[in-house]
Design a protein around this motif. Structure first.
Motif: not given
Length: 450
Positions: A138-140, A145-148, A357-368
């Motif tokens: 939930k952005p402002r 990017g409100e149209v997306y 997308s702005v809905r889910l701006p995900d990328s590769d990640r490390f988990n510790v």
């Protein structure tokens, strides 16, 4: 026995009663991996080989045969996601001045539970419940990017009864149906008002919305091999679940009335294959390894079809790729009552520059991750885990005409948007394992004579 089976159902469904929050996506795309506090402490290494206790049924239902007697686990996870989207050069001048998203992350509590009941020396019944998918961003309300995207919510619940069969002293198999509920609510600004003939200021744009839900059925299956060398190998499969989502589109003005009304969309969740290996190094030390493949590439463009006309009025261009996760962890029995564990994982996300997308701006990640189990008494064990997720790589967004990600869901036009994203997550899980009735000693190995 009927009383025990009734208790199995009640204990397994207790997770449903706790589901008051929305799940944050903490596996690839909008999947949720947090189904076991014990497995989380190992960064989910060996989850398919039983490192997650009874809750390992989520990854491999055959692990139900590892727990003698009548056992219940309940897990509760708090996910604190933090992510920001900052507009860059290339954003439409009409929107660029509205600024960034602010923190789009929303804290969420995710419940999950698992119960197993041993009928005899060969057969086990189990029930796993949880939220396999979820998303809250939930952005402002007014931003570049409100149209997306103005708010995005995905919620799910699954009920997975299984039956496990111990073939012999080293092989177990299991399978069962997976009954799943799926719901989504998406909101975004109506960009068509920002240009002629409307010329409405971008700070005053109303929202369009898409809401829908569905029930679907799939299945899970798995196998578990336990060698006398202290080696446990498990392979589990969660099938795709087909959802015929039915809902409604809401639009704010007569000019877009043709896009409003009852709609439907078809969405297939990704298959999941999980492989786990756990090796006992000595009586108090174990190491685990894990691999997961999620078939997110089946999620392409999701067409939004108007039910009255049968016409496709818009689409959700997910265009995800397959997801892969690699993990390693270890645990040590500090004392007869205390076990400590830790693990690391690297996940190749199904989301990258082409489909972010702005809905889910995900990328590769490390988990510790770190975790511990404390055996309070012969019946009750308490569980605790903490994880920190680091997003890695270039997390840029470029949306608009000519881009792979060119969503025009209900807006009527494409608007250029370019941005950088940054994010991380802190995750805390607590849980317990309870043995009903008198503690049952492990079943003696089954030996067949041929």
């Amino acid at each position: 026995m009927i009383g025990h089976l009734r208790g199995l159902a009640i204990a397994g469904l207790s997770a449903t009663a706790l589901t008051a929050g929305w799940g944050e996506a903490q596996a690839g795309a909008f999947a949720i991996r947090e189904q076991s506090a014990q497995a989380q402490g190992l960064a989910f290494a060996g989850a398919a080989s039983g490192s997650g206790g009874v809750s390992s049924m989520f990854w491999n239902p055959a692990t139900v045969t590892m727990a003698p007697g009548f056992v219940k686990e309940q897990n509760l996870t708090f996910i604190n996601l933090s992510a920001r989207i900052t507009p860059q050069a290339g954003t439409s001048p009409a929107f660029a001045g509205l600024g960034g998203s602010g923190d789009i992350g929303q804290g969420a509590i995710v419940p999950a539970g698992a119960t197993s009941y041993q009928l005899n020396d060969r057969i086990w019944l189990g029930l796993q419940t949880g939220a396999p998918f979820g998303l809250v961003t939930k952005p402002r309300n007014t931003w570049a990017g409100e149209v997306y995207g103005r708010s995005n919510r995905i919620f799910s619940l699954s009920f997975n009864p299984v039956i496990g069969y111990k073939v012999n002293e080293w092989l177990s198999v299991a399978a069962g149906p997976n009954i799943e509920y799926f719901r989504l609510t998406l909101r975004q600004a109506t960009g068509v008002l920002a240009g002629p003939p409307f010329n409405v200021p971008t700070v005053a744009l109303p929202s369009t919305s898409l809401k829908g839900d569905s029930w679907g059925v799939g299945f899970t299956a798995g196998a578990l091999i336990t060698a006398p060398t202290g080696t446990t190998l498990g392979v589990g499969y969660r099938s795709s679940v087909h959802h015929e989502i039915e809902g409604a589109v809401g639009v704010p003005l007569v000019a877009l009335a043709g896009r409003a009304g009852q709609v439907r969309a078809n969405f297939n969740t990704p298959e999941k294959v999980t492989v786990g290996l756990t090796q006992a190094i000595n009586p108090v030390t174990r190491v685990s390894f894990g691999f997961e493949w999620d078939n997110w590439s089946r999620a392409g463009d999701i067409g939004i079809v108007q039910r009255s006309s049968g016409l496709t009025i818009s689409s959700l261009p997910l265009n995800y790729k397959d997801g892969f996760t690699y993990s390693v962890g270890a645990e040590y029995d500090w004392s007869p009552n205390l076990t400590v564990r830790g693990g690391v994982a690297y996940e190749i996300s199904p989301i990258d520059f082409e489909n972010r997308s702005v809905r889910l701006p995900d990328s590769d990640r490390f988990n510790v991750s770190l975790g511990a189990s404390y055996r309070w008494n012969e019946k009750l064990t308490l569980l605790l885990a903490y994880s920190h997720l680091f997003l890695v790589g270039d997390s840029k967004i470029l949306a608009g005409a000519g881009r792979d990600y060119n969503e025009r869901l209900l807006t009527g036009q494409s608007i250029a948007f370019a941005a950088d994203t940054r994010g991380s997550a802190d995750i805390v899980s607590v849980g317990f394992r309870y043995v009903f009735g008198e503690p049952v000693r492990p079943v003696a190995p089954i030996v067949r004579k041929y």
